[in-house]
Design an enzyme around this catalytic site. Structure first.
Site, PDB file in Angstrom:
ATOM      1  N   LYS A 104     -11.649  -1.582   2.585  1.00  0.00           N
ATOM      2  CA  LYS A 104     -12.432  -0.814   3.560  1.00  0.00           C
ATOM      3  C   LYS A 104     -12.887   0.533   2.967  1.00  0.00           C
ATOM      4  CE  LYS A 104      -9.077  -0.869   6.616  1.00  0.00           C
ATOM      5  NZ  LYS A 104      -8.065  -1.596   5.820  1.00  0.00           N
ATOM      6  N   ARG A 132      -7.064   0.387  15.517  1.00  0.00           N
ATOM      7  CA  ARG A 132      -6.075  -0.534  14.990  1.00  0.00           C
ATOM      8  C   ARG A 132      -5.292  -1.219  16.108  1.00  0.00           C
ATOM      9  NH1 ARG A 132      -5.407   2.104   9.687  1.00  0.00           N
ATOM     10  NH2 ARG A 132      -3.944   1.046   8.345  1.00  0.00           N
ATOM     11  N   ARG A 184      -3.126   0.149  -6.532  1.00  0.00           N
ATOM     12  CA  ARG A 184      -4.030   1.159  -5.953  1.00  0.00           C
ATOM     13  C   ARG A 184      -3.641   2.567  -6.392  1.00  0.00           C
ATOM     14  NH1 ARG A 184      -5.673   1.131   0.188  1.00  0.00           N
ATOM     15  NH2 ARG A 184      -3.459   0.760   0.559  1.00  0.00           N
ATOM     16  N   ARG A 212       0.126   6.060  -3.379  1.00  0.00           N
ATOM     17  CA  ARG A 212       0.571   6.391  -2.027  1.00  0.00           C
ATOM     18  C   ARG A 212       2.042   6.025  -1.834  1.00  0.00           C
ATOM     19  NH1 ARG A 212      -3.942   3.903   1.982  1.00  0.00           N
ATOM     20  NH2 ARG A 212      -2.059   3.580   3.222  1.00  0.00           N
ATOM     21  N   ARG A 263       3.517  -3.280   6.790  1.00  0.00           N
ATOM     22  CA  ARG A 263       2.133  -2.977   7.175  1.00  0.00           C
ATOM     23  C   ARG A 263       1.343  -4.245   7.458  1.00  0.00           C
ATOM     24  NH1 ARG A 263       0.605   0.505   2.342  1.00  0.00           N
ATOM     25  NH2 ARG A 263      -1.518   0.406   3.157  1.00  0.00           N
TER      26      ARG A 263
HETATM   27  P1  ADP Z   1      -8.327  -0.235   2.305  1.00  0.00           P
HETATM   28  O1  ADP Z   1      -9.169   1.005   2.497  1.00  0.00           O
HETATM   29  O2  ADP Z   1      -8.839  -1.414   3.093  1.00  0.00           O
HETATM   30  O3  ADP Z   1      -6.870  -0.006   2.521  1.00  0.00           O
HETATM   31  P2  ADP Z   1      -8.999   0.099  -0.529  1.00  0.00           P
HETATM   32  O4  ADP Z   1     -10.491   0.275  -0.501  1.00  0.00           O
HETATM   33  O5  ADP Z   1      -8.184   1.292  -0.803  1.00  0.00           O
HETATM   34  O6  ADP Z   1      -8.497  -0.685   0.790  1.00  0.00           O
HETATM   35  O7  ADP Z   1      -8.710  -1.029  -1.618  1.00  0.00           O
HETATM   36  C1  ADP Z   1      -7.357  -1.415  -1.915  1.00  0.00           C
HETATM   37  C2  ADP Z   1      -7.180  -1.602  -3.423  1.00  0.00           C
HETATM   38  O8  ADP Z   1      -7.894  -2.778  -3.851  1.00  0.00           O
HETATM   39  C3  ADP Z   1      -7.736  -0.455  -4.258  1.00  0.00           C
HETATM   40  O9  ADP Z   1      -6.880  -0.305  -5.376  1.00  0.00           O
HETATM   41  C4  ADP Z   1      -9.136  -0.940  -4.665  1.00  0.00           C
HETATM   42  O10 ADP Z   1      -9.558  -0.375  -5.900  1.00  0.00           O
HETATM   43  C5  ADP Z   1      -8.930  -2.442  -4.787  1.00  0.00           C
HETATM   44  N1  ADP Z   1     -10.087  -3.239  -4.369  1.00  0.00           N
HETATM   45  C6  ADP Z   1     -10.943  -2.996  -3.344  1.00  0.00           C
HETATM   46  N2  ADP Z   1     -11.855  -3.982  -3.226  1.00  0.00           N
HETATM   47  C7  ADP Z   1     -11.562  -4.886  -4.214  1.00  0.00           C
HETATM   48  C8  ADP Z   1     -12.149  -6.141  -4.617  1.00  0.00           C
HETATM   49  N3  ADP Z   1     -13.207  -6.664  -3.989  1.00  0.00           N
HETATM   50  N4  ADP Z   1     -11.577  -6.788  -5.658  1.00  0.00           N
HETATM   51  C9  ADP Z   1     -10.491  -6.262  -6.295  1.00  0.00           C
HETATM   52  N5  ADP Z   1      -9.898  -5.098  -5.962  1.00  0.00           N
HETATM   53  C10 ADP Z   1     -10.429  -4.413  -4.932  1.00  0.00           C
HETATM   54  P1  AMP Z   2      -4.515   3.531   5.913  1.00  0.00           P
HETATM   55  O1  AMP Z   2      -4.916   4.639   4.989  1.00  0.00           O
HETATM   56  O2  AMP Z   2      -5.656   3.095   6.795  1.00  0.00           O
HETATM   57  O3  AMP Z   2      -3.872   2.385   5.197  1.00  0.00           O
HETATM   58  O4  AMP Z   2      -3.434   4.151   6.918  1.00  0.00           O
HETATM   59  C1  AMP Z   2      -2.195   4.651   6.438  1.00  0.00           C
HETATM   60  C2  AMP Z   2      -1.201   4.805   7.582  1.00  0.00           C
HETATM   61  O5  AMP Z   2      -1.696   5.777   8.519  1.00  0.00           O
HETATM   62  C3  AMP Z   2      -0.965   3.542   8.409  1.00  0.00           C
HETATM   63  O6  AMP Z   2       0.011   2.685   7.841  1.00  0.00           O
HETATM   64  C4  AMP Z   2      -0.486   4.166   9.743  1.00  0.00           C
HETATM   65  O7  AMP Z   2       0.841   4.617   9.673  1.00  0.00           O
HETATM   66  C5  AMP Z   2      -1.384   5.392   9.849  1.00  0.00           C
HETATM   67  N1  AMP Z   2      -2.648   5.065  10.552  1.00  0.00           N
HETATM   68  C6  AMP Z   2      -3.917   5.093  10.027  1.00  0.00           C
HETATM   69  N2  AMP Z   2      -4.832   4.741  10.951  1.00  0.00           N
HETATM   70  C7  AMP Z   2      -4.138   4.482  12.087  1.00  0.00           C
HETATM   71  C8  AMP Z   2      -4.509   4.043  13.398  1.00  0.00           C
HETATM   72  N3  AMP Z   2      -5.796   3.801  13.723  1.00  0.00           N
HETATM   73  N4  AMP Z   2      -3.513   3.869  14.318  1.00  0.00           N
HETATM   74  C9  AMP Z   2      -2.236   4.123  14.008  1.00  0.00           C
HETATM   75  N5  AMP Z   2      -1.819   4.507  12.801  1.00  0.00           N
HETATM   76  C10 AMP Z   2      -2.748   4.688  11.843  1.00  0.00           C
END
Ligand code: ADP
Ligand code: AMP
Ligand code: ZN
Length: 220
Positions: free
Chosen positions: A18, A93, A132, A165, A176
């Site tokens: 995302k 969420r 990541r 993270r 998660r």
């Molecule tokens: P989200 O915001 O949904 O938690 P991220 O954008 O941070 O996900 O992506 C999660 C991890 O996967 C990051 O390390 C990113 O670089 C990697 N990633 C994202 N999209 C792809 C893809 N299409 N193929 C491989 N790795 C990806």
């Molecule tokens: P994310 O960066 O989206 O993976 O979010 C990291 C953490 O933040 C999650 O595991 C939750 O603990 C908290 N969080 C982020 N967005 C929300 C949401 N919309 N509702 C509740 N908790 C959230």
């Protein structure tokens, strides 16, 4: 794009891409990127009371309570740059969050325009999470194998130091994912019923996902 405000929700499990896609779509669509996780991490970094409250939930991989989360995101959406729409990432969420968003937008005569659902199998997500890395300065998301920075450990945009993270540890990721399937995945049907859901295959290259998202959003 039409002059109509556009509120787009990127829906998908943790690490489905995302944030990665939002950074690209932000430029293409000219919309601000509003990521609830980034807002919480910003509060953590600044050691605000909200950040301290959120940390205990984030560290366990659980959701921060709805009231706190909704208030934080609504405050962000009320800022002038979001008046023409926003690219929401990580919010809503829960069904309660989605209903609160619908109500707030309706009060402004607006509505959710499109909800791309980025579908990725769980085993792929675990691999993505483990590699990541985020930029300390701008929050940009990298992957040590799938999307490495040009210079190891440094952000391409601003040279910021990359970090892992705290909640990207394997034990927390399992929680998660469970939380996602229990509390967030009902939103797939919620938005399908509203006629705004469009499913995109997230298990392909980053470029291919962007192409499919552009098409899904009518911006090929
Ligand atoms: P989200 O915001 O949904 O938690 P991220 O954008 O941070 O996900 O992506 C999660 C991890 O996967 C990051 O390390 C990113 O670089 C990697 N990633 C994202 N999209 C792809 C893809 N299409 N193929 C491989 N790795 C990806
Ligand atoms: P994310 O960066 O989206 O993976 O979010 C990291 C953490 O933040 C999650 O595991 C939750 O603990 C908290 N969080 C982020 N967005 C929300 C949401 N919309 N509702 C509740 N908790 C959230
Ligand atoms: Zn950066």
């Amino acid at each position: 794009m039409s002059a109509k405000p556009r509120y787009i929700i990127l829906l998908g499990p943790p690490a489905s891409g995302k944030g990665t896609q939002a950074a690209r779509l932000r430029e293409i669509l000219g919309l601000p990127h509003v990521a609830s996780g980034d807002l919480f991490r910003e509060n953590l970094k600044n050691e605000t009371p909200l950040g301290r409250r959120a940390k205990e939930y984030m560290d366990r991989g659980e959701l921060v309570p709805d009231d706190v989360t909704i208030a934080m995101v609504m405050e962000r959406l009320s800022q002038p740059d979001c008046a023409g729409g926003a690219l929401l990432d990580g919010f809503p969420r829960t069904i309660a969050q989605a209903q609160a968003l619908d109500r707030a937008l309706a009060e402004r005569g607006q509505q959710v325009g499109a909800v791309p659902y980025i579908a990725v199998p769980d085993d792929v997500l675990v691999e993505r999470v483990s590699g990541r890395r985020l930029c300390r300065l701008c929050g940009a998301s990298y992957h040590v194998r799938f999307n490495p920075p040009q210079q190891p450990g440094r952000c391409d945009h601003d040279g910021g130091k990359l970090y892992q993270r705290d909640d990207d540890l394997p034990e927390t990721v399992r929680t998660r994912l469970q939380v996602y399937w229990e509390q967030t995945s009902p939103l797939i049907d919620y938005y399908r019923q509203q006629g705004v859901l469009v499913t995109v295959n997230g298990d392909q290259s980053i470029d291919a996902v962007t192409t499919d998202l552009r098409e899904a959003l009518g911006r090929p």
